[in-house]
Design a protein around this motif. Sequence first.
Motif, PDB file in Angstrom:
ATOM      1  N   SER A 114       0.824  -1.218   0.000  1.00 23.22           N
ATOM      2  CA  SER A 114       0.000   0.000   0.000  1.00 23.22           C
ATOM      3  C   SER A 114       0.854   1.261   0.000  1.00 23.22           C
ATOM      4  N   GLY A 115       2.179   1.086  -0.066  1.00 23.14           N
ATOM      5  CA  GLY A 115       3.063   2.241  -0.105  1.00 23.14           C
ATOM      6  C   GLY A 115       3.109   3.034   1.189  1.00 23.14           C
ATOM      7  N   VAL A 116       2.940   2.342   2.338  1.00 20.08           N
ATOM      8  CA  VAL A 116       3.036   3.024   3.633  1.00 20.08           C
ATOM      9  C   VAL A 116       4.452   2.869   4.160  1.00 20.08           C
ATOM     10  N   GLY A 117       5.170   3.986   4.276  1.00 17.48           N
ATOM     11  CA  GLY A 117       6.538   3.978   4.779  1.00 17.48           C
ATOM     12  C   GLY A 117       6.599   4.560   6.173  1.00 17.48           C
ATOM     13  N   PRO A 118       7.799   4.543   6.791  1.00 20.91           N
ATOM     14  CA  PRO A 118       7.953   5.055   8.161  1.00 20.91           C
ATOM     15  C   PRO A 118       7.445   6.483   8.344  1.00 20.91           C
ATOM     16  N   VAL A 119       7.606   7.339   7.323  1.00 16.44           N
ATOM     17  CA  VAL A 119       7.189   8.737   7.482  1.00 16.44           C
ATOM     18  C   VAL A 119       5.665   8.883   7.538  1.00 16.44           C
ATOM     19  N   ASP A 120       4.965   7.842   7.076  1.00  8.50           N
ATOM     20  CA  ASP A 120       3.497   7.897   7.108  1.00  8.50           C
ATOM     21  C   ASP A 120       2.956   7.495   8.475  1.00  8.50           C
ATOM     22  N   LEU A 121       3.815   6.983   9.347  1.00  6.21           N
ATOM     23  CA  LEU A 121       3.380   6.536  10.682  1.00  6.21           C
ATOM     24  C   LEU A 121       3.934   7.486  11.746  1.00  6.21           C
ATOM     25  N   ASN A 122       3.353   7.416  12.952  1.00  2.00           N
ATOM     26  CA  ASN A 122       3.859   8.221  14.071  1.00  2.00           C
ATOM     27  C   ASN A 122       5.039   7.500  14.720  1.00  2.00           C
ATOM     28  N   ALA A 123       6.040   7.170  13.893  1.00  2.00           N
ATOM     29  CA  ALA A 123       7.177   6.409  14.388  1.00  2.00           C
ATOM     30  C   ALA A 123       8.242   7.334  14.970  1.00  2.00           C
TER      31      ALA A 123
END
Length: 197
Positions: A114-123
């Motif tokens: 789905s193209g979800v990378g670390p920057v898309d999460l509250n990591a």
Amino acid sequence: MGGPEIERLIGLLAKLPGMGPRSARRAALKMLQQPETRMLPLASALAEAARAARPCSVCGNLDSRDPCAICSDPRRERSVLCVVEGVGDLWALERASVFNGLYHVLGGTLSALSGVGPVDLNAASLLARVEQGGVTEVILALGATVDGATTAHWLTDRLRPLRVTVTRVAQGVPIGGALDVLDDGTLAAALRARRPS
Ligand SMILES: [Zn+2]
């Protein structure tokens, strides 16, 4: 049937989780038959909640205050963070009263598909919280899916150098957006049976 205003109401209700056209019609009818006691209080509750709700700037929970009630509660154990995918998982754990630490809502899992990378999460905000110090254990309560496992590995690799114990809840538990279908006993068991990640 019922005119455009009522059809619009039914259409919106039918989009809610657990609802379909049939239950939406039943709910709409119930409300329309008692507008003063059912419909107008619901309308104002919806408007007030929409106005008040905001993500907690610390953990990502949805609450009417920021920091949220959990982050502001002095009785919570501040050295243990439980990382969940979504607010629904947090609410399920709270409802079960099985955890007395603080949370961090990731907002999803890494997903190549789905193209979800670390920057898309509250990591980054999670790592920053741990870097601030005071946290001794991070519990990863992520889904037992490929994406959940990938995310857990990725987080473990980044958390370990911060000298914090990283654990995972018992495997085989369908956590991740699905926590709230579990009964409280299963949730408690999953949390107790956590192991090093
Ligand atoms: Zn919070």
